[in-house]
Scaffold this active site. Sequence first.
Site, PDB file in Angstrom:
ATOM      1  N   GLU A  48       0.824  -1.204   0.000  1.00 19.61           N
ATOM      2  CA  GLU A  48       0.000   0.000   0.000  1.00 19.61           C
ATOM      3  C   GLU A  48       0.866   1.265   0.000  1.00 19.61           C
ATOM      4  O   GLU A  48       0.624   2.209   0.759  1.00 19.61           O
ATOM      5  CB  GLU A  48      -0.966  -0.015   1.191  1.00 19.61           C
TER       6      GLU A  48
ATOM      7  N   GLU B 187      -6.839  -7.918  -0.786  1.00 19.68           N
ATOM      8  CA  GLU B 187      -7.366  -7.795   0.578  1.00 19.68           C
ATOM      9  C   GLU B 187      -8.872  -7.585   0.482  1.00 19.68           C
ATOM     10  O   GLU B 187      -9.359  -6.459   0.470  1.00 19.68           O
ATOM     11  CB  GLU B 187      -6.716  -6.634   1.345  1.00 19.68           C
TER      12      GLU B 187
END
Length: 765
Positions: A174, A263
Amino acid sequence: MNKLCLVALLSCVCSAAAGSWTVQNDKFYKDGKEIQIMAGSLHYSRTPAFYWRDTVQRMKAMGLNTVQTYVPWNWHEAVQGQFQWDGDHDLAGFLKICQEEGMIVMVRGGPYMCGEWEFGGFPAWILNRNVTIRTYEPNYIGLVTAYFKELHAQLKPMLYSNGGPVVMLQVENEFGSYGNVESNPKDKQYMEYLVQLVHQNLGQDAVKIYTTDGGNTGYMSRGSLKGDVVLTFGDHGPGDFTGSCNAQAQYNPAGQNPCMDTEYYTGWLTHWGENMANTSSANVAKYLDVALSKGYSFSLYMGFGGSNFGWFAGANGGGASYSPHITSYDYDSPISENGDHGYGSDKLDKFVAIQNVLKKYNSNIPPEPAARKRTAYGNVKLSTRADVMSAASIQVLAGSPKQAAQPMPMEYYGQNYGYVLYSTVASTAGDVLEITDYPRDRAQVFVDGKKIGTIYRPTSAPLKGLGASAGSKIDILVEAMGRLNFGGGMTDPKGINTAVTLDGKVLSGWRIYNIPANYSSIASLSYTSNTNTTTGPAFYRGSVNIDVATDTYVSTLGFGKGMVWVNGFNLGRYWESQGPQHALFLPADKLKSGNNDVVILELEEAKQDLTIAFTDSPNFSGKPPPTCADTIASGTTLTIFTCNVPNFQSFTQTAVGSEFTFGINNLCMTVGPNKDPSSGSPSATLETCTSAANQKFTMNGQAIKNGNYCLDITGHATADGSNIEWYSCNGGSNQEWSIKQTPAHTYQLVTAENGKCATACTPQH
């Protein structure tokens, strides 16, 4: 794992046939056959090696065909240059188990991981190495290069192309939520260098490399690399995959864009003081079914959550804003912390809901393993005690002190986790102690051996009422509660990093005692028989005798705040006044037949009967009603709480001409002088009643006004203990109040936004 064992294990893996893992026609292909990845996240660092196989089997029985796992750098290199790859740290052993159970693996190799893990996986010692993390900075890059060399040596024989189970390897995590490869050349160079290291250490194109970012082009443009250098994937959910899939298509070449959600959230994280996360099982299953019907791939985050044992729970926030994670990482996953099925907010079995979807797309689902056994071993008497603050204990726990003119953080002295005791002597009398900035993270203040109070990072107002004389000994015991794991403020050294003042005068001449709270030191303390002393900080010790070791829980109900060790294994933190967790999971392999040593570090107040219960059930019952001081003191900042502590929520309302005042315990609500630590606006404070304008108010609709200020809940917060401030009037719902009369003819100030009451109770942290 020693080198001979590693060689034997890896030679065994390498004897398996090398496999082919490719991407073409926007699909994944395993040995030439199309495959949809149906993965679940399982972090091997969050469950003991004893349960790795059992947990992988449960994930496979849910219908998954892939395991995704993080590699925490600090799990393997707690001391610089000393790597641990055995026992619960045996990454290669974990990957081998996945392979034996017929699961392929996606490895998220860092160096940063987030995952609500302490410091996002970075080792604490990196804070004392003059580095700038997560960019191309020479000192940082040198440390990453050395770490990747060791990590990749573990991974190389485990690659699918070398006969192992690892089909893809993620770099960073991320990054678009932290850096920006589009606008910062050093950030782009950093990401490119990580990819270069993978090829250099593992072989050119030996494994597919991927990145994960938020599921839109904003995050991906800042965090990934366009083209075929990496596969760009997104995370989101539960919800429709279309937006994330369309976004990643702008970064992956045509034909090289398999839609993948790395995710897909089955639950959510939980901080101390919040209700336990609980999300809809039906919602998770619904969008998963739609995605699979379109040929998309996914990884459940989490498939199995596990536990943040020891010191490894991280925190969110930045600066004074600070929210540490609870010890459990159950995450409301389909497989709960203890291996049972998880249940959603809709009361549906989340494991079964997901399994029913996956059965449509996977016809080879094995039966689920039998439930793990749990035992309630009953109450354990904590019959002996060692005072943390005694000279004898400090000598064992910390050794000789370091000397410094001003406080220094623990990392400066080579300490990773635990506590720091700062001690000095006041040169003049004083009544108000302030840590200039805030402690990192929770400071207990003592004057001449008597505890005066606590300063907690998010509510770091000055501590009043010290009553220190010239020559008084001032001790500040600081607990590090977990480094930040996400966001721009992650460089977060622990302890006290700024000046400490007494009545505005800087204190100097500090003796600094580093207390890492290693079990070897704890076990070596001089414990004495104890029948009725419950006041901390102190270690309490007992033993539990068992016949057969099974899983169990250690209930911390009745205690205050601290940690628990069983046979030297650190179960993690408890914090009874905050909740929602009130029992710590203890896996069977940490127990033994016969006597088992139990040690509790209680920082506040131990349970009155000095027993601790071993139960067979988790307890996430939430935050208990606040514990308030016996008296309401001047300087108290008003907060919101559920309207169930009337002694601290009952105000008088007195007319003063066209205005009025609010009072409680002969103190008056005041604009300031304290400042809200988040916004910098004046806090709603209780001070001695005067005729000053900052204690006189008017009503405008539902707004309580003082000049241009309105009574305001900081940041629309809803949790008990959230601060009340005076903020510029804006008509927001967090500035709407009703004044309700009580049977005692006093008044409650009730917020219209969430129905909670203004409360003159400083939360006991």
